[in-house]
Structures are given as C-alpha cells and as structure tokens.
Design a protein around this motif. Structure first.
Motif, PDB file in Angstrom:
ATOM      1  N   ILE A 648       0.841  -1.210   0.000  1.00  0.00           N
ATOM      2  CA  ILE A 648       0.000   0.000   0.000  1.00  0.00           C
ATOM      3  C   ILE A 648       0.869   1.251   0.000  1.00  0.00           C
ATOM      4  O   ILE A 648       0.578   2.245  -0.699  1.00  0.00           O
ATOM      5  N   SER A 649       1.966   1.207   0.785  1.00  0.00           N
ATOM      6  CA  SER A 649       2.872   2.354   0.823  1.00  0.00           C
ATOM      7  C   SER A 649       3.449   2.629  -0.564  1.00  0.00           C
ATOM      8  O   SER A 649       3.589   3.792  -0.986  1.00  0.00           O
ATOM      9  N   ASN A 650       3.773   1.574  -1.304  1.00  0.00           N
ATOM     10  CA  ASN A 650       4.310   1.754  -2.657  1.00  0.00           C
ATOM     11  C   ASN A 650       3.228   2.213  -3.639  1.00  0.00           C
ATOM     12  O   ASN A 650       3.517   2.917  -4.608  1.00  0.00           O
ATOM     13  N   LEU A 651       1.981   1.781  -3.384  1.00  0.00           N
ATOM     14  CA  LEU A 651       0.884   2.262  -4.237  1.00  0.00           C
ATOM     15  C   LEU A 651       0.773   3.778  -4.164  1.00  0.00           C
ATOM     16  O   LEU A 651       0.552   4.463  -5.170  1.00  0.00           O
ATOM     17  N   TYR A 652       0.915   4.325  -2.945  1.00  0.00           N
ATOM     18  CA  TYR A 652       0.833   5.769  -2.774  1.00  0.00           C
ATOM     19  C   TYR A 652       1.926   6.504  -3.569  1.00  0.00           C
ATOM     20  O   TYR A 652       1.782   7.676  -3.932  1.00  0.00           O
ATOM     21  N   LYS A 653       3.048   5.772  -3.799  1.00  0.00           N
ATOM     22  CA  LYS A 653       4.168   6.397  -4.510  1.00  0.00           C
ATOM     23  C   LYS A 653       3.982   6.388  -6.029  1.00  0.00           C
ATOM     24  O   LYS A 653       4.809   6.969  -6.758  1.00  0.00           O
ATOM     25  N   CYS A 654       2.961   5.673  -6.515  1.00  0.00           N
ATOM     26  CA  CYS A 654       2.681   5.626  -7.952  1.00  0.00           C
ATOM     27  C   CYS A 654       1.874   6.876  -8.327  1.00  0.00           C
ATOM     28  O   CYS A 654       0.668   6.950  -8.048  1.00  0.00           O
ATOM     29  N   LYS A 655       2.505   7.852  -8.935  1.00  0.00           N
ATOM     30  CA  LYS A 655       1.804   9.102  -9.264  1.00  0.00           C
ATOM     31  C   LYS A 655       2.474   9.762 -10.473  1.00  0.00           C
ATOM     32  O   LYS A 655       3.706   9.661 -10.623  1.00  0.00           O
ATOM     33  N   PRO A 656       1.674  10.350 -11.309  1.00  0.00           N
ATOM     34  CA  PRO A 656       0.198  10.280 -11.312  1.00  0.00           C
ATOM     35  C   PRO A 656      -0.279   8.994 -11.978  1.00  0.00           C
ATOM     36  O   PRO A 656       0.490   8.322 -12.655  1.00  0.00           O
ATOM     37  N   ILE A 657      -1.563   8.679 -11.739  1.00  0.00           N
ATOM     38  CA  ILE A 657      -2.149   7.454 -12.286  1.00  0.00           C
ATOM     39  C   ILE A 657      -3.377   7.844 -13.108  1.00  0.00           C
ATOM     40  O   ILE A 657      -4.264   8.549 -12.614  1.00  0.00           O
ATOM     41  N   SER A 658      -3.405   7.338 -14.321  1.00  0.00           N
ATOM     42  CA  SER A 658      -4.595   7.567 -15.142  1.00  0.00           C
ATOM     43  C   SER A 658      -5.690   6.604 -14.704  1.00  0.00           C
ATOM     44  O   SER A 658      -5.439   5.665 -13.925  1.00  0.00           O
ATOM     45  N   THR A 659      -6.876   6.820 -15.204  1.00  0.00           N
ATOM     46  CA  THR A 659      -7.985   5.911 -14.869  1.00  0.00           C
ATOM     47  C   THR A 659      -7.683   4.501 -15.343  1.00  0.00           C
ATOM     48  O   THR A 659      -7.924   3.529 -14.625  1.00  0.00           O
ATOM     49  N   VAL A 660      -7.128   4.391 -16.556  1.00  0.00           N
ATOM     50  CA  VAL A 660      -6.775   3.060 -17.084  1.00  0.00           C
ATOM     51  C   VAL A 660      -5.664   2.439 -16.240  1.00  0.00           C
ATOM     52  O   VAL A 660      -5.672   1.240 -15.945  1.00  0.00           O
ATOM     53  N   GLY A 661      -4.684   3.296 -15.848  1.00  0.00           N
ATOM     54  CA  GLY A 661      -3.603   2.798 -14.985  1.00  0.00           C
ATOM     55  C   GLY A 661      -4.151   2.286 -13.660  1.00  0.00           C
ATOM     56  O   GLY A 661      -3.699   1.254 -13.127  1.00  0.00           O
TER      57      GLY A 661
END
Length: 802
Positions: A648-661
């Motif tokens: 979850i911590s790494n998910l927060y680091k994924c930015k920016p994210i498109s809707t498809v992403g």
C-alpha cells in the motif's frame, strides 16, 4: 260406584272434601331423594314439585273437556280408596311385626344371659388351670436354676483343677526343658487363667496367677540362656529339624511376652553380624568404597549359612533373615557415613557412582527377596490410595551418599559443558538435513542427545536423592538449556539478532538467504520447538520426582521463554528474507509510468515476479516446518501483515495514475490478493483451506488497497462527493494519506489545497484530547515508518566500509 264400595255416597264426598282441604306434606330433599330411589314413578301426582292448577289444566285443557269431569272425579276417588286400603294393610302388618320383634328381642336377651353365664364359668376354670400350672412349673424353674449354677460350678472347678495341675506340670516340664510340651500346655494355662480374671480378688487364685507369671519369666530367661549356651559358648550347630530343642523353645517364646522375642532376636542378630563388624572395621582397607561389593557378598554368604544352620529353628513369621539384613544395612550405612567423612578428599565421582550403583543394586535385590506377603496387615503394605508400599530396603544404605552428591552434580555440570562444546564443534560438519517422512528428522540430533542425557541424570539422581540434590541438578539443567539455545541455536542463525530494534540485518536490496540458509533457519525453529515442548515435560517429571515440599521450587518457565525467543527470531528472519525477495518487484511497481497506460491487460510483471518468489520460497519452508505447522501459519500471518502495508505504501508512490492505470493496478491488486490467500498451500499438491484468522488479515489489508484505487478511479468533481466517498470507503482521517491519494490522481497544488480544506471540514468531530484529522492507526503507522527509516539508515552505516 257407591253401591260397590259399600259406603253411602255422602260419606265418600265428606272424605274427599276433607282430603282436598288437607295441606300438602313436604319432605326434606334427602327424604325425597330416598323416596325417588325406592319408588320410581313418572306420575305427575308423585312429583315433589306437583302443582294442582297445572295438573287440572293438563287434564281439562279445553271447556269441552269439562264434560268428562264426573268420570275424572270417579277415577280419582277409586284411586284414593285403593291407596287407603294399601295403607291400612301396611299399618296392620306393621302392628304384627312389632309384636313379633319384641318376642324375638326377649328370646335374644335370654340367650345372652345364658352365654354370659357360660363365659364366667370358663374363665373360672381357666384361672384354676393357670394356678395349677404355676404350682407345677415353680419346682421346675428352681431345678433349672440349680442345674445352671451346678454346671458353672463344675466347669469352674474343672478349670481350677486344670490350672493347679497345669502350673505344677509347667514347673516340672520347664526344669526338664521339654519345650514342645511346655508350648502347648502354657497356651492352655494362659487361656484357662483368662476365665479367673474376675476371681483375682481371691487369694488362692491370685497366687496361681502370680505363679504362672513367674513361670513365664523363668522360661524367658532360661530360653535366652539356652540360646547363648548353644550358640555362643559351645559354638555348636543346633540340632537340625523342626523338633530340635531350640525350635521348640521358639514356640514357647511365641506364647510369652513379645519383649522376650525381641530380646532374643536382637541378641541373635547382633551375634550373626559380629564377624561382619570385625572384618570391615573402618581401619581396614577393605572397608573403603572401592571394595564395597565385598560387604554385600558377605551378607549373601551369611544368609546362605543361616539357612543351612537354622532351617526350621525360627518360625517363618519371625522373618529372621529380614531382621539380619535390615540390621546389616543399618550398620553399613553408619560405617560408610563415618569413613566417607574421614576420607572425603579421596572420593571422586567415578568412585562415588560405583559405590552408589552397587549399593542401589544390592538394595533392589533385598527388596525383591523380602517382599511383604498378603498375610500381613494391609495398612502396612499399602500406602494411601491403594498403591503398594515401597520396600524399606530401597535407600536404606544409599541415603548415606546424599551429603556427597555435590560431587556428582559438579561432575554432571562438567560433562554437560563438554557435551555443549561437542555440539558446537559438530554443528558445521553435520550439515542441514533433508526433510523426510513427517518432517521430525529436521530437529538437530544434539537436542535429543541433550534430553536423553538429562533423563539419565534425573533418574540416576532421583534414585540417590529426591531432596536438595535434585534441585541442584535442576539448576544445572537450566544453565545448559540456556547455553544450548544460545550457542547451538541462536548463534547459528544466518543473521545474528541482538534483540529489539537494534538488530543487525542483511541489506534487503542486495543479499537474500540461500535455500540452505532458509532450511537451516527452519531446522533451528523446529529444534527450538522440540526443546520447548521437552522442557515442559522435563519440568513435570522433575516435579514428580522431587519431594512434594520442594516441587514449587522447580520452575523452567524462563528456559521455555528462551526457546520461545529463538522461535520468534527464526520466524522474523524468514519473514524478512521473503520481504527482501519482494523488494525488487515492489520497486519496479513504482517505476512504471501509470499515467501512460492505455489499456488493461494481464497482471503486471511485478505481480508475476512476486508470485514466482513466493512459489519458490514458501513450499520449502512449509516442508521444513511440517512438524511445526502452527509456526508456519504464524510465518504466513506475519508476512502478510508486513507485506500488505508495504504494498500500500508503494501504491501511494505511484503518481500520477490515469484511470486506465488505476484499473490495471486494481487488476494487479486482485491477483496479489488471490496469491496471498493461497499462500499457505501455494505449490502444494494437497490444497488446504487457510485458517480463518489468516484469511481475515489478507482480506482486510487488500481491501484497503482496492478502495484506494477505486477512489483514484472516481471523478474528483464534484469535490464534496469525492471527499465523502473517500471518507466512506477508506475511513482514514489522516490528512497526509489523503494528500498522497490526490498526488496519485495528479491534481494540481491549487486544487489539492481546496480539496484538503474540504476534507478537513468534512471529517467527523474528533474525540476530546486527540489531534484533529489524525487517527490512532495513523499515528502508529507514522511512528512505524519513522522507526523503519531510522533502521535502514543504521543498516547503511553498518554496511559502509570503515
């Protein structure tokens, strides 16, 4: 009708009128009921509720029917005459019956008077008969009393004659030493004397009793003298066979005061052991511990000689051999205690154990030889609860070694120290075993060897003493249990932990455990589990062996905690190693450009990489932990509890994210959730349903990841709906997490500020004393992240070359 009745018509009419004017007669309900039972009638005239008006109306219902009134009146008059006639007949009949009844009553009175006269006559005759019987039996009763007194007198005289004659005969037989006849006669005289206890007030009877007592005393003194003369002075063997003089004398002793038998046996046993005390005097070298066998061989020969020389002399119930053996043991214990105190510097553990082993073996032989038989009192042969009572010979000599058992304890301490050194030396040469069968073979053989040695020591020591020495041995056990957990188990872990947060960990990004290191960690875990369970059993056995009042002093909980700590270290290391294997894929997750993803495909490569790592590592761990399944489950729970927050911590680091992403990440998250749910059985041919506690942890953690991505996918306009949706789905009041999610959506700073203000305004009111917008879970999470960051900095400093 008037002519037929024979009475003038005027008279009939007067009668009818007189009756018609008579008032009706009413009876009580009870009488009416009795009449109705005796005289049942349906005629209205017989009814107790008869109503003349109703009756007339029923007879003359119409005016035309009044034309028949004369006929009805005539019928009534006829009926009245008939009733009158019946009444007259009954009255006349009753008059005759009364006369006859009085006549019968007079006859009955006369008969009673005659019967009473006969009864009086019979009673007078019975009184006369009873008087005659009393006169007849009076003489018989007197004769009967006289007979009983006479019989008692004759019996007493016979007993007196027997007593007088028996006393004289006893005196003669005693002087002649005819003990066979004396034994039988003396018992008879004693029995007869019992009958004269109530006559001891009579001088002559008292003199006879005193004379019997004097004879008994003389017999005791004389028999003791006979034994001394036969065995001490002349030194000859007694005549063989049960009819010898000494054997007959023993039968006399059985009838005498018990103290005579005790005095005789005490003297005899001492005589038998005189030679033993002379041969094994403490000034002779043969008395030392290294020749202790000779003591016990002497008694064996002495018992054989006793059986040859005195067969049939002593009654079997005297247990003379047992008395000799018991006194031998008492003397031996006293002599050994004395000589060991004098020469304590010469005692080493080898000599001590040799003496103890020979002594306990000898005591066991005596216990088997002198088993209590059923003819003895059950209270003597059985303890409380019905268990057989322990033989008095067990420990009768060996207790003298107890004050010197510290030599044994010190020796065992030394042996255990050497054993521990060997375990450490042999560890590297043994290698890691392959899993076989039920997996129990992965426990290090040294653990089994250690507890076998413990058991041997415990049994040996408990045979010597169940008191303080066993407590001292327990202390030695505790010492080396801790040493084994440190030197053999903890010190051989792939990573040596010093405990707490200050742990020296391998660089998670560079080095991971090899399969051999993973297997070794599992073997150490299983060995620690075996030691933990066996230590519990050891504590129970020690409490059973030790004296009850010392049982509370035996406590191995501290040692069990030590093995618990080893197990926890092993599980933590295995979790860290598996996490390290997942670090690279999680880093790859962050590096993907999720803004540019144009279509949702299969699961991403980082998910496949994590799955492959799990499929490679977990089956090996599961196989090695098959004998400790509960710890494998703990490993799985600890792993997902650590892995999911990192994901979850790494998910927060994924930015920016498109809707498809975000959709692709949601697919990946679902795949990871499926993999994690299957983790306990991953790569197994046998599919087991994971424990509910494990499934709950995975479902709860991955649900949060799914909710984060769903919020990222949702439109942020209108802002109020977006914020409320976030609060509803994630229930997270941490402002920093909300801002991370806004970064994932790629919102500009100006938009984020207004959104954050709205977020703070939409939050529920915090409880008193808490910081607004920050939950306890958020505080804990932030603290953990800071702590983890500090640890990683410490690791990097340690890894840098000096």
């Amino acid at each position: 009708m008037a002519a037929e009745s024979g009475a003038p018509s005027g008279e009939i009419e007067d009668d009818f009128l007189e009756e018609s004017l008579t008032k009706p007669i009413f009876y009580s309900p009870e009488v009416e009921e009795a009449i109705s039972q005796v005289f049942k009638s349906d005629d209205p005239l017989d009814s107790k509720d008869f109503n003349p008006v109703d009756y007339i109306n029923s007879v003359f219902p119409t005016e035309q029917s009044l034309a028949n009134i004369d006929d009805v009146v005539n019928k009534m008059r006829l009926r009245i005459r008939g009733l009158d006639e019946e009444i007259r007949t009954v009255v006349r009949g009753q008059t005759n019956i009364g006369h006859e009844g009085r006549q019968a009553l007079d006859e009955a009175k006369q008969a009673i008077q005659q019967l009473f006269a006969k009864i009086i006559d019979i009673k007078e005759k019975a009184d006369k008969s009873e008087q005659m019987v009393k006169e007849i039996t009076r003489d018989i009763k007197q004769l009967d009393h006289a007979k009983r007194h006479l019989t008692s007198s004759i019996t007493t005289l016979n007993h007196l004659h027997m007593l007088v004659g028996g006393v004289d005969t006893l005196m003669s037989l005693t002087r002649k030493r005819h003990y066979g006849e004396v034994a039988n006669l003396l018992q008879g005289v004693v029995n007869v004397l019992e009958h004269f206890k109530k006559y001891f007030g009579i001088g002559q009877i008292r003199q006879l009793a005193d004379k019997v007592k004097q004879i008994q005393n003389e017999l005791g003194t004389q028999i003791l003298a006979d034994f001394e003369e036969a065995l001490s002075v002349k030194g000859v063997k007694p005549p063989a066979g049960p009819n010898s003089q000494l054997a007959e004398a023993c039968q006399v002793v059985n009838v005498l005061d018990p103290k005579v038998k005790n005095e005789l046996l005490t003297w005899f046993v001492k005589l038998q052991l005189t030679e033993y005390q002379q041969l094994f005097n403490d000034t002779f070298e043969v008395a030392w511990l290294d020749k202790i066998d000779r003591r016990y061989s002497w008694l064996k020969r002495a018992l054989v000689k006793f059986d040859e020389d005195f067969q049939g002399t002593f009654p079997s119930e005297w247990h003379v051999e047992e008395r000799i053996s018991e006194e031998f043991c008492r003397i031996t214990k006293k002599d050994l205690s004395k000589i060991m105190t004098t020469r304590i510097q010469e005692i080493d553990v080898k000599l001590l154990l040799f003496a103890i082993q020979r002594t306990t073996t000898f005591e066991s032989l005596l216990a088997q030889r002198f088993v209590h038989h059923g003819h003895e009192d059950n209270e003597d042969t059985r303890e409380a609860g019905g268990k057989p009572k322990q033989s008095k010979f067990l420990g009768i000599i060996s207790r003298c070694f107890e004050p010197h058992l510290h030599i044994y304890i010190e020796s065992q301490d030394k042996n255990l120290s050497e054993l521990m050194d060997r375990f450490v030396q042999d560890f590297k040469s043994l290698g890691v075993p392959m899993v076989e069968g039920d997996g129990s073979n992965v426990v290090f053989p040294s653990a089994g060897e250690l507890f076998v040695f413990y058991k041997k020591c415990m049994v040996q020591c408990s045979q010597l003493s169940t008191g303080p020495p066993l407590l001292s041995l327990t202390a030695a056990f505790q010492k080396f249990l801790r040493e084994y957990s440190t030197r053999v188990l903890n010190n051989h872990l792939p990573v040596k932990s010093t405990g707490g947060l200050a742990s020296i960990l391998k660089d998670s990004g560079e080095v991971k455990f090899s399969k051999e290191e993973q297997s070794l960690t599992c073997c150490i875990l299983c060995t620690a589990d075996y030691c933990l369970e066996t230590t519990q059993q050891l504590e129970e056995k020690l409490k059973e062996k030790v004296d009850p009042e010392l049982a509370e002093k035996i406590d191995l909980n501290g040692e069990q905690d030590v093995f618990h700590s080893v197990i926890s270290n092993c599980i933590q290391l295995l979790v860290q190693d598996l996490e390290n294997a997942c670090d690279a894929p999680l880093t790859a997750l962050i590096k993907v450009n999720w803004q540019s993803v144009e279509a949702v495909g299969d699961e991403s490569s980082y998910v496949t990489a994590i799955s492959n790592h799990l499929k490679e590592a977990v089956p090996l761990l599961r196989d090695y932990l098959s004998s400790a399944r509960k710890y494998f489950t703990q490993f799985c729970v600890k792993f997902v509890n650590s892995f999911i927050p990192r994901f979850i911590s790494n998910l927060y680091k994924c930015k920016p994210i498109s809707t498809v992403g975000a959709e692709q990440l949601l697919l990946d998250t679902h795949s990871l959730k499926t993999i994690l749910l299957d983790l306990p059985s991953i790569g197994s041919k046998v599919q087991r349903k994971p424990p509910a506690s494990y499934t709950k942890v995975v479902a709860k953690g991955m649900k949060k990841a799914e909710m984060i991505l769903k919020v990222v996918m949702s439109p942020h306009d209108p802002a109020v709906g977006f914020v409320d949706n976030y609060i509803k789905l994630l229930a997270d009041t941490d402002t920093s997490n909300f801002q991370k999610l806004l970064d994932m959506k790629g919102l500009k700073r100006s938009e984020q500020h207004s959104m954050l203000d709205l977020f703070r305004s939409r939050l529920p009111s915090p409880p008193a004393g808490s910081v607004p917008g920050e939950s306890a879970a958020a505080k804990s999470h932030a603290t953990t992240e800071q702590e983890s960051s500090r640890i990683k900095k410490l690791e990097r400093l340690i890894k840098k070359p000096f």
